[in-house]
Design a protein around this motif. Structure first.
Motif, PDB file in Angstrom:
ATOM      1  N   LYS A 300     -26.004 -72.610  55.882  1.00 47.31           N
ATOM      2  CA  LYS A 300     -25.682 -73.320  54.647  1.00 47.31           C
ATOM      3  C   LYS A 300     -24.384 -72.815  54.020  1.00 47.31           C
ATOM      4  N   LEU A 301     -24.024 -71.576  54.309  1.00 49.58           N
ATOM      5  CA  LEU A 301     -22.821 -70.987  53.721  1.00 49.58           C
ATOM      6  C   LEU A 301     -21.605 -71.107  54.632  1.00 49.58           C
ATOM      7  N   LEU A 302     -21.821 -71.652  55.822  1.00 48.75           N
ATOM      8  CA  LEU A 302     -20.717 -71.761  56.765  1.00 48.75           C
ATOM      9  C   LEU A 302     -19.638 -72.687  56.209  1.00 48.75           C
ATOM     10  N   LEU A 303     -18.368 -72.261  56.292  1.00 49.77           N
ATOM     11  CA  LEU A 303     -17.192 -73.001  55.829  1.00 49.77           C
ATOM     12  C   LEU A 303     -17.158 -73.178  54.311  1.00 49.77           C
ATOM     13  N   ARG A 304     -17.947 -72.401  53.581  1.00 46.84           N
ATOM     14  CA  ARG A 304     -17.959 -72.503  52.120  1.00 46.84           C
ATOM     15  C   ARG A 304     -17.325 -71.292  51.432  1.00 46.84           C
TER      16      ARG A 304
END
Length: 376
Positions: A300-304
């Motif tokens: 869910k935190l990938l690329l954020r």
């Protein structure tokens, strides 16, 4: 013959030739005496209860009379009840002259208990009624208070609604967009587009007006040979992929350092965007694969959060490719939107220190209260 009788007491009548007569009866106030025993000279029977309650309507008058007699007879003695009776002997069709007598009955012990418990029960009943009345009164009062509070709140809400409606009308009037003025002040030539170099500098190195990489070092000759060798190395895919992976694993490298590394890589390779795209595909594939295999919770935190060089590398690549799109099509409507929002915000008071405004788009930037102001 004893004329004072009580329930269950034997009644004895003396005479002659009683056993020669058939159908002989002894009546006490028209009530037949029980268990009659007849002999030649004596009649013996058991006295019934002459004060028992009667069920027929004919006994109602006698009950009222009996109560009056009982109240008079029990004035002196509270433990007995007496009643005047008449004793009559029936011999076939012959009735003897009535003989006056008195029937006496003792009050049972439970009557005294009732006399004691009765008033106490009545007192308890009165107390319960008083308590119920108090509870009902308090409940009624509380309900009334709630109704008054509800009515007051409803009245206050109506006042607030009226005030808000007036304010909304006023604000709507003030915020009418004057498109004619906006269009007269605007033309595509007035849009302040940045050059690509300035645009890339602000995106790659934000909050840094003078970055050292933009200037040639004084001893460039000593670094020139090393830079040529390094340029050849980074143009080799395997070396560049290994370098990025190694730097990502180093905990000593901060997010800011990773951002600078990604920016410098883009600047060094910007003359070959196809190579940058190829490297980016491989880096993204490796990052997604590692995240899925090692920690699904981080998907869910990938690329954020831009924790990896690859994420910042992707952001820079998109920024470079969007410059021509912004200049050719998207820049003009975005700038018009910016000018329109700015114009609307400046129609009301704006705090010079905090920047909060009456017509701010976000509630955090709204003025807490409106004071007197003058236009500049």
């Amino acid at each position: 013959m004893d004329t004072t009788l009580s329930e269950g007491q034997p009644l004895v009548i003396s005479g002659k030739y009683f056993d020669r007569v058939k159908g002989i009866k002894v009546l006490l106030n028209e009530t037949e005496c029980r268990n009659l025993d007849v002999s030649d000279t004596i009649l013996t029977c058991d006295v019934p209860d002459l004060l028992a309650s009667d069920s027929d309507e004919g006994d109602m008058a006698r009950r009222r009379k009996r109560r009056q007699t009982t109240e008079e007879d029990t004035a002196a003695d509270k433990n007995t009840i007496s009643k005047n009776i008449s004793i009559t002997v029936v011999l076939g069709n012959f009735r003897s002259e009535p003989i006056a007598g008195t029937f006496v009955k003792e009050i049972p012990v439970k009557s005294n208990i009732i006399q004691i418990v009765g008033p106490a029960a009545a007192g308890v009943a009165v107390l319960v009624l008083l308590l119920l009345g108090a509870v009902w009164f308090l409940h009624k009062r509380k309900v009334q208070q709630k109704k008054q509070f509800k009515h007051q709140m409803f009245h206050e809400m109506e006042k607030i609604e009226v005030r808000l409606a007036e304010e909304c009308k006023q604000v709507f009037t003030e915020l009418q967009t004057d498109l004619a003025d906006l269009n007269s002040d605007f033309s595509p030539a007035t849009i302040p587009y940045h050059s690509f170099d300035e645009y890339a500098l602000k995106v790659l190195f934000p909050a840094q007006d003078d970055y050292p990489v933009l200037h040639d070092p004084a001893d460039l000759a000593s670094y020139e040979e090393s830079l040529v060798v390094f340029e050849k190395l980074i143009k080799q895919e395997q070396f560049l992929l290994t370098l990025v992976e190694t730097l990502d694993r180093q905990r000593q490298v901060s997010k800011r350092d990773k951002s600078n590394i990604a920016a410098l890589m883009i600047v060094s390779l910007m003359d070959d965007m196809s190579y940058i795209t190829s490297i980016l595909k491989q880096l993204l594939s490796k990052l997604i694969s590692d995240t899925v295999n090692n920690d699904m919770r981080r998907m869910k935190l990938l690329l954020r959060r831009s924790e990896h060089i690859t994420e910042k590398y992707l952001s820079n690549w998109l920024t470079f490719n969007l410059h021509s799109f912004l200049v050719e099509s998207a820049g003009q409507p975005l700038y018009v939107l910016y000018r329109a929002i700015k114009q609307q915000i400046e129609k009301g008071p704006v705090d010079y220190i905090t920047g909060n405004a009456r017509y701010a788009l976000h509630e955090k930037n709204l003025l807490s209260r409106i004071t007197d102001f003058s236009k500049l």
